[in-house]
Motif scaffolding. Structure first.
Motif, PDB file in Angstrom:
ATOM      1  N   ASP A   4      -6.477   2.613  14.195  1.00 24.04           N
ATOM      2  CA  ASP A   4      -5.081   2.261  14.395  1.00 24.04           C
ATOM      3  C   ASP A   4      -4.826   2.338  15.885  1.00 24.04           C
ATOM      4  O   ASP A   4      -4.953   3.391  16.487  1.00 24.04           O
ATOM      5  CB  ASP A   4      -4.164   3.226  13.644  1.00 24.04           C
ATOM      6  N   LYS A   9      -0.450   9.577  13.576  1.00 17.18           N
ATOM      7  CA  LYS A   9      -1.288   8.514  13.009  1.00 17.18           C
ATOM      8  C   LYS A   9      -2.352   9.096  12.075  1.00 17.18           C
ATOM      9  O   LYS A   9      -2.608   8.560  11.007  1.00 17.18           O
ATOM     10  CB  LYS A   9      -1.969   7.705  14.120  1.00 17.18           C
ATOM     11  N   TYR A  68      -2.779   8.198   8.055  1.00 18.78           N
ATOM     12  CA  TYR A  68      -3.851   7.317   7.592  1.00 18.78           C
ATOM     13  C   TYR A  68      -5.157   7.977   7.154  1.00 18.78           C
ATOM     14  O   TYR A  68      -5.988   7.315   6.544  1.00 18.78           O
ATOM     15  CB  TYR A  68      -4.183   6.295   8.689  1.00 18.78           C
ATOM     16  N   ALA A  75      -7.643   6.445   4.155  1.00 19.34           N
ATOM     17  CA  ALA A  75      -8.982   6.025   4.588  1.00 19.34           C
ATOM     18  C   ALA A  75     -10.050   6.711   3.736  1.00 19.34           C
ATOM     19  O   ALA A  75     -11.023   6.066   3.323  1.00 19.34           O
ATOM     20  CB  ALA A  75      -9.189   6.355   6.063  1.00 19.34           C
ATOM     21  N   PHE A  77     -11.507   7.172   9.695  1.00 24.24           N
ATOM     22  CA  PHE A  77     -10.303   6.749  10.406  1.00 24.24           C
ATOM     23  C   PHE A  77     -10.248   7.418  11.768  1.00 24.24           C
ATOM     24  O   PHE A  77     -10.598   8.583  11.922  1.00 24.24           O
ATOM     25  CB  PHE A  77      -9.032   7.121   9.636  1.00 24.24           C
TER      26      PHE A  77
END
Length: 108
Positions: A15, A42, A46, A50, A57
């Protein structure tokens, strides 16, 4: 998305976020703290999805001025370490002379 960036045979989900450290919400906060907090947010958002996809991730957070967040600072080295094993269909090897740049040279 990159395949095998961290672990072979595993998808790597990245990301990417560019942060303007001069923006009003970040006023008065140390720049590295801002970047760390964005990375943490983040990651919290995520990392579990993931894992459910059996993927790795990593957040890639950078300021408009080019300052990399702590975890993000490791990513160029990880990718650079993988480059020497890459071979393109045109017969050129990709090499990594430094942790942040890659050069294309003729095959030996």
């Amino acid at each position: 998305m990159s395949s095998g960036a961290f672990n072979r045979q595993t998808q790597a989900l990245l990301d990417i976020r560019v942060v303007n450290l001069n923006a009003e919400p970040y006023a008065g906060r140390p720049p590295m703290r801002v970047l760390e907090s964005v990375e943490d947010a983040k990651t919290a958002l995520y990392v579990e999805p993931a894992r459910q996809r059996r993927a790795d991730f990593a957040p890639f957070v950078v300021s408009c001025d080019g300052v990399l967040a702590p975890q993000s600072n490791k990513l160029p080295r990880i990718f650079a370490d993988r480059l020497p094993v890459a071979y393109t269909t045109t017969g050129t090897y990709l090499t990594a002379p430094s942790c942040s740049t890659a050069a294309v040279c003729s095959s030996p």
